[in-house]
Scaffold this motif. Structure first.
Motif, PDB file in Angstrom:
ATOM      1  N   MET A   1       0.850  -1.179   0.000  1.00  0.00           N
ATOM      2  CA  MET A   1       0.000   0.000   0.000  1.00  0.00           C
ATOM      3  C   MET A   1       0.895   1.241   0.000  1.00  0.00           C
ATOM      4  O   MET A   1       1.906   1.295   0.683  1.00  0.00           O
ATOM      5  CB  MET A   1      -0.901  -0.006   1.227  1.00  0.00           C
ATOM      6  N   SER A   2       0.524   2.241  -0.778  1.00  0.00           N
ATOM      7  CA  SER A   2       1.340   3.438  -0.871  1.00  0.00           C
ATOM      8  C   SER A   2       1.080   4.372   0.310  1.00  0.00           C
ATOM      9  O   SER A   2       0.086   4.266   1.017  1.00  0.00           O
ATOM     10  CB  SER A   2       1.075   4.152  -2.198  1.00  0.00           C
ATOM     11  N   THR A   3       1.988   5.299   0.491  1.00  0.00           N
ATOM     12  CA  THR A   3       1.918   6.250   1.593  1.00  0.00           C
ATOM     13  C   THR A   3       0.716   7.173   1.418  1.00  0.00           C
ATOM     14  O   THR A   3       0.374   7.570   0.316  1.00  0.00           O
ATOM     15  CB  THR A   3       3.211   7.086   1.629  1.00  0.00           C
ATOM     16  N   LEU A   4       0.077   7.513   2.531  1.00  0.00           N
ATOM     17  CA  LEU A   4      -1.079   8.404   2.521  1.00  0.00           C
ATOM     18  C   LEU A   4      -0.813   9.565   3.467  1.00  0.00           C
ATOM     19  O   LEU A   4      -0.332   9.371   4.583  1.00  0.00           O
ATOM     20  CB  LEU A   4      -2.327   7.635   2.954  1.00  0.00           C
ATOM     21  N   TYR A   5      -1.123  10.784   3.000  1.00  0.00           N
ATOM     22  CA  TYR A   5      -0.908  11.988   3.790  1.00  0.00           C
ATOM     23  C   TYR A   5      -2.215  12.715   4.033  1.00  0.00           C
ATOM     24  O   TYR A   5      -3.066  12.787   3.147  1.00  0.00           O
ATOM     25  CB  TYR A   5       0.036  12.959   3.064  1.00  0.00           C
ATOM     26  N   LYS A   6      -2.355  13.278   5.228  1.00  0.00           N
ATOM     27  CA  LYS A   6      -3.461  14.170   5.542  1.00  0.00           C
ATOM     28  C   LYS A   6      -2.888  15.581   5.506  1.00  0.00           C
ATOM     29  O   LYS A   6      -1.959  15.897   6.238  1.00  0.00           O
ATOM     30  CB  LYS A   6      -4.026  13.869   6.931  1.00  0.00           C
ATOM     31  N   VAL A   7      -3.438  16.418   4.631  1.00  0.00           N
ATOM     32  CA  VAL A   7      -2.945  17.773   4.445  1.00  0.00           C
ATOM     33  C   VAL A   7      -3.983  18.741   4.990  1.00  0.00           C
ATOM     34  O   VAL A   7      -5.143  18.720   4.573  1.00  0.00           O
ATOM     35  CB  VAL A   7      -2.699  18.076   2.947  1.00  0.00           C
ATOM     36  N   THR A   8      -3.578  19.572   5.943  1.00  0.00           N
ATOM     37  CA  THR A   8      -4.449  20.578   6.530  1.00  0.00           C
ATOM     38  C   THR A   8      -3.920  21.939   6.123  1.00  0.00           C
ATOM     39  O   THR A   8      -2.753  22.248   6.368  1.00  0.00           O
ATOM     40  CB  THR A   8      -4.463  20.451   8.066  1.00  0.00           C
TER      41      THR A   8
END
Length: 105
Positions: A1-8
């Protein structure tokens, strides 16, 4: 699974929370590139109107160039949570109320 980012990030007096697969230093000086945005795919009934609104606004975006000073936080997460739009002053979710019919006079 690829990396996932939460961007605020801050945009027009509101705080947006989006999820993306790629984050990088932009080719434009002072900007951060956010690409491969991740949205929930719902067939049929719309469960989350905020997610639908974000998909309408950013769904066709290949790369989002965010000014570095507008970014509040970038987190590497294990799984996607709810995307959100919040009021910058109060932190409360911005929810568009269901329109009510006008009262007859």
């Amino acid at each position: 699974m690829s990396t996932l980012y939460k961007v605020t990030f801050l945009n027009a007096g509101k705080i947006y929370e989006l999820y993306a697969r790629k984050i990088g230093a932009g080719t434009l000086w002072g900007f951060t590139e956010v690409s491969e945005l991740v949205f929930d795919l719902h067939d049929g009934l719309v469960v989350d109107p905020t997610e639908e609104r974000l998909r309408d606004e950013f769904g066709n975006t290949r790369v989002l160039h965010l000014p570095m000073q507008s970014i509040v936080r970038i987190e590497e997460v294990e799984r996607k949570g709810q995307s959100a739009i919040r009021d910058a002053a109060s932190g409360e979710r911005v929810v568009t109320p269901f329109p009510l019919p006008a009262k007859p006079r």
